[in-house]
Design a protein around this motif. Structure first.
Motif, PDB file in Angstrom:
ATOM      1  N   ARG A  29       0.805  -1.222   0.000  1.00  0.00           N
ATOM      2  CA  ARG A  29       0.000   0.000   0.000  1.00  0.00           C
ATOM      3  C   ARG A  29       0.839   1.274   0.000  1.00  0.00           C
ATOM      4  N   SER A  30       2.117   1.130   0.260  1.00  0.00           N
ATOM      5  CA  SER A  30       2.955   2.311   0.400  1.00  0.00           C
ATOM      6  C   SER A  30       3.217   2.973  -0.952  1.00  0.00           C
ATOM      7  N   SER A  31       3.257   4.293  -0.953  1.00  0.00           N
ATOM      8  CA  SER A  31       3.618   5.029  -2.168  1.00  0.00           C
ATOM      9  C   SER A  31       5.117   4.992  -2.417  1.00  0.00           C
ATOM     10  N   ALA A  32       5.892   4.608  -1.391  1.00  0.00           N
ATOM     11  CA  ALA A  32       7.346   4.463  -1.530  1.00  0.00           C
ATOM     12  C   ALA A  32       7.743   3.102  -0.964  1.00  0.00           C
ATOM     13  N   PRO A  33       7.465   2.009  -1.698  1.00  0.00           N
ATOM     14  CA  PRO A  33       7.694   0.669  -1.166  1.00  0.00           C
ATOM     15  C   PRO A  33       9.140   0.379  -0.828  1.00  0.00           C
ATOM     16  N   THR A  34      10.085   1.032  -1.517  1.00  0.00           N
ATOM     17  CA  THR A  34      11.496   0.773  -1.213  1.00  0.00           C
ATOM     18  C   THR A  34      11.877   1.280   0.172  1.00  0.00           C
ATOM     19  N   GLU A  35      11.077   2.180   0.735  1.00  0.00           N
ATOM     20  CA  GLU A  35      11.378   2.726   2.052  1.00  0.00           C
ATOM     21  C   GLU A  35      10.489   2.129   3.152  1.00  0.00           C
ATOM     22  N   CYS A  36       9.667   1.154   2.771  1.00  0.00           N
ATOM     23  CA  CYS A  36       8.727   0.566   3.728  1.00  0.00           C
ATOM     24  C   CYS A  36       9.162  -0.839   4.096  1.00  0.00           C
ATOM     25  N   ALA A  37       9.097  -1.180   5.355  1.00  0.00           N
ATOM     26  CA  ALA A  37       9.432  -2.525   5.811  1.00  0.00           C
ATOM     27  C   ALA A  37       8.320  -3.501   5.428  1.00  0.00           C
ATOM     28  N   ASP A  38       8.661  -4.788   5.393  1.00  0.00           N
ATOM     29  CA  ASP A  38       7.680  -5.824   5.117  1.00  0.00           C
ATOM     30  C   ASP A  38       6.830  -6.044   6.367  1.00  0.00           C
ATOM     31  N   ILE A  39       5.645  -5.481   6.389  1.00  0.00           N
ATOM     32  CA  ILE A  39       4.725  -5.633   7.514  1.00  0.00           C
ATOM     33  C   ILE A  39       3.355  -5.985   6.964  1.00  0.00           C
ATOM     34  N   VAL A  40       2.820  -7.108   7.412  1.00  0.00           N
ATOM     35  CA  VAL A  40       1.514  -7.570   6.955  1.00  0.00           C
ATOM     36  C   VAL A  40       0.683  -7.951   8.174  1.00  0.00           C
ATOM     37  N   LEU A  41      -0.524  -7.414   8.255  1.00  0.00           N
ATOM     38  CA  LEU A  41      -1.464  -7.744   9.328  1.00  0.00           C
ATOM     39  C   LEU A  41      -2.649  -8.478   8.720  1.00  0.00           C
TER      40      LEU A  41
END
Length: 312
Positions: A172-184
């Protein structure tokens, strides 16, 4: 001697199937992991390959488990006469010592659905000396009597979960390269729980000439259950899960109520193999029969567990 219901033979075949599946799973998982590494496409325009989500849509998971647990609560055995026996705490029978007991689970996840079969067993035989007088079923016990007590508890569960909420923060992040792998993920759960309790007490003959006596009963309960399960995966290597479920069977002369909580934290050094540490507690109230011939057991099985998690 009182006995009730069908004999569900020892739990060890189930544990054997889980362990055998675990060994097969390790080999299969390792092979799949190797193939995925070889076939992984190269990065395009310098984009990291880690952009993919850590939320798989299809998995098979096997979890052989050791559960450090012990029983608690009160027990009443059916009597053959008109006078009911006492309700006795299992601690007075020296049956509450914790020990490692076998358990396990097998889970298939397909899209929004999650199917799980799990089981656990506790078995203890102990020699002890009565510290007070009481009556269990038809066995009257006096202080100082030598007793041989046995307690077997097993629970099996089949449930189906449906994912009602899923949040993949990287996707969902607009900047996936800066987002950690988090899934709920949040699942609604429904299924069946089978509980078997077998208890025996044997009063040995006393040196003064008092005769021995024995009582044994076996009880089986099946109840529908509903619950909820939450899973949180983060940084690809760690996950936390919590499952709450409760069931009931409110028949007048055969009733069962239970509530279970399982909480675990998993570390996966590879995507396919991990170690989970957690806590499991099952609360239950079981009854069968009426008046003096009634069996009742209310208490809990609780303790920490460690398990091997194999996913492929």
């Amino acid at each position: 001697m009182a006995s009730s219901c069908i004999d569900v033979h020892r739990r060890w075949p189930f544990i054997g199937v889980v362990l055998a599946g675990a060994l097969i799973g390790v080999r299969t998982a390792a092979a799949q992991e190797d193939r995925s590494v070889i076939s992984a496409p190269p990065p395009i325009d310098g984009t990291p390959s880690a952009l993919c989500s850590c939320d798989p849509q299809w998995t098979i998971q096997i979890e052989p488990t050791l559960w450090w647990t012990s029983p608690s609560g009160k027990l009443k055995l059916p009597a053959s006469g008109a006078v009911a026996g006492d309700s006795v705490r299992v601690e007075r029978l020296n049956l509450d010592s914790p020990q490692f007991s076998p358990a396990g689970a097998a889970t298939i996840r397909a899209g929004d659905f999650r199917f799980m079969f799990s089981g656990a067993a506790y078995s203890r035989d102990v020699d002890t000396v009565a510290d007070s007088s009481f009556t269990l079923g038809d066995v009257a016990v006096a202080p100082g009597d030598n007793l041989v007590n046995s307690f077997d508890f097993s629970t099996f569960q089949l449930d189906v979960g449906y994912r009602i909420l899923s949040i993949d923060y990287k996707a969902r992040s607009s900047a996936p390269t800066e987002c950690a792998d988090i899934v709920l993920r949040l699942f609604a759960v429904a299924g069946l729980r089978l509980t078997e309790v077998e208890f025996g007490i044997h009063r040995l003959p006393s040196p003064g000439g008092g005769g021995g006596a024995a009582e044994q009963t076996q009880q089986l309960f099946v109840e529908p259950l509903i619950g909820v399960r939450a899973e949180l995966d983060f940084f690809r290597d760690f996950s936390v899960d919590v499952q709450l479920s409760g069931g009931g069977l409110p028949f007048p002369e055969h009733s069962a109520y239970s509530f279970e909580i399982i909480h675990g934290v998993t570390w996966r050094p590879t995507p396919s193999v991990g170690i989970q540490l957690g806590w499991r507690q099952v609360l239950y109230s079981l009854a069968d029969g009426k008046d003096a011939g009634e069996f009742m057991y209310g208490g809990a099985m609780a303790g920490a567990f460690v398990e091997l998690v194999i996913r492929f």
